[in-house]
Scaffold this motif. Sequence first.
Motif, PDB file in Angstrom:
ATOM      1  N   SER A   1      -5.708   1.180  28.339  1.00  0.00           N
ATOM      2  CA  SER A   1      -6.575   1.310  27.181  1.00  0.00           C
ATOM      3  C   SER A   1      -6.065   0.401  26.069  1.00  0.00           C
ATOM      4  N   SER A   2      -6.877   0.229  25.041  1.00  0.00           N
ATOM      5  CA  SER A   2      -6.499  -0.674  23.958  1.00  0.00           C
ATOM      6  C   SER A   2      -6.779  -0.038  22.600  1.00  0.00           C
ATOM      7  N   GLN A   4      -8.464  -0.643  19.074  1.00  0.00           N
ATOM      8  CA  GLN A   4      -9.526  -1.494  18.550  1.00  0.00           C
ATOM      9  C   GLN A   4      -9.745  -1.211  17.077  1.00  0.00           C
ATOM     10  N   SER A   5      -9.838  -2.293  16.289  1.00  0.00           N
ATOM     11  CA  SER A   5     -10.074  -2.166  14.855  1.00  0.00           C
ATOM     12  C   SER A   5     -11.571  -2.034  14.594  1.00  0.00           C
ATOM     13  N   GLY A   8     -13.722  -4.997  15.530  1.00  0.00           N
ATOM     14  CA  GLY A   8     -13.830  -5.379  16.931  1.00  0.00           C
ATOM     15  C   GLY A   8     -12.608  -6.017  17.559  1.00  0.00           C
ATOM     16  N   ARG A   9     -11.546  -6.252  16.785  1.00  0.00           N
ATOM     17  CA  ARG A   9     -10.327  -6.807  17.376  1.00  0.00           C
ATOM     18  C   ARG A   9      -9.654  -5.732  18.210  1.00  0.00           C
ATOM     19  N   SER A  10      -9.070  -6.127  19.336  1.00  0.00           N
ATOM     20  CA  SER A  10      -8.380  -5.125  20.150  1.00  0.00           C
ATOM     21  C   SER A  10      -7.119  -5.711  20.766  1.00  0.00           C
ATOM     22  N   MET A  25      -4.384   2.074  14.741  1.00  0.00           N
ATOM     23  CA  MET A  25      -5.225   0.914  14.478  1.00  0.00           C
ATOM     24  C   MET A  25      -4.652   0.026  13.374  1.00  0.00           C
ATOM     25  N   LEU A  28      -2.367  -3.369  13.756  1.00  0.00           N
ATOM     26  CA  LEU A  28      -2.878  -4.705  14.042  1.00  0.00           C
ATOM     27  C   LEU A  28      -2.745  -5.633  12.845  1.00  0.00           C
ATOM     28  N   TYR A  40      -1.672  -8.556  15.402  1.00  0.00           N
ATOM     29  CA  TYR A  40      -2.835  -9.017  16.163  1.00  0.00           C
ATOM     30  C   TYR A  40      -2.748 -10.520  16.433  1.00  0.00           C
TER      31      TYR A  40
END
Length: 115
Positions: A1-2, A4-5, A8-10, A25, A28, A40
């Motif tokens: 899993s990731s 995600q901000s 949409g950044r992950s 979150m 990042l 990130y």
Amino acid sequence: SSIQSADGRSVPETWLNSFGLDTAMSVLDEDADGDGMTNYEEYIAGTDPLDQESNFRISIEMTSDGRPIIEAIPDLGDSAMRTYIFEGKEKLTDKEWSEANESLHRFFRVRIEVK
């Protein structure tokens, strides 16, 4: 899993965990090593978010016929995860960037696409 901000950044949780970073979150946008790159950005570039000396650099050498030889350091473009796109333009005021393979290019940029 990731993780995600909102924009949409992950980043994969496994990547964060491998450096002992929090999986919230907000991590990042933090700069764990104080080198001016967010966690990130370190993930995208493939650099170590805990090492100020781990930096993404581009080396450009012009051949005798004026064509650029461009190298990314670290070179992670062979991995299935990243593609480097090198672009150039003659003047900064030019609107469009094109593939960086022509002698007329004086300014260069790299985009990194993570799959």
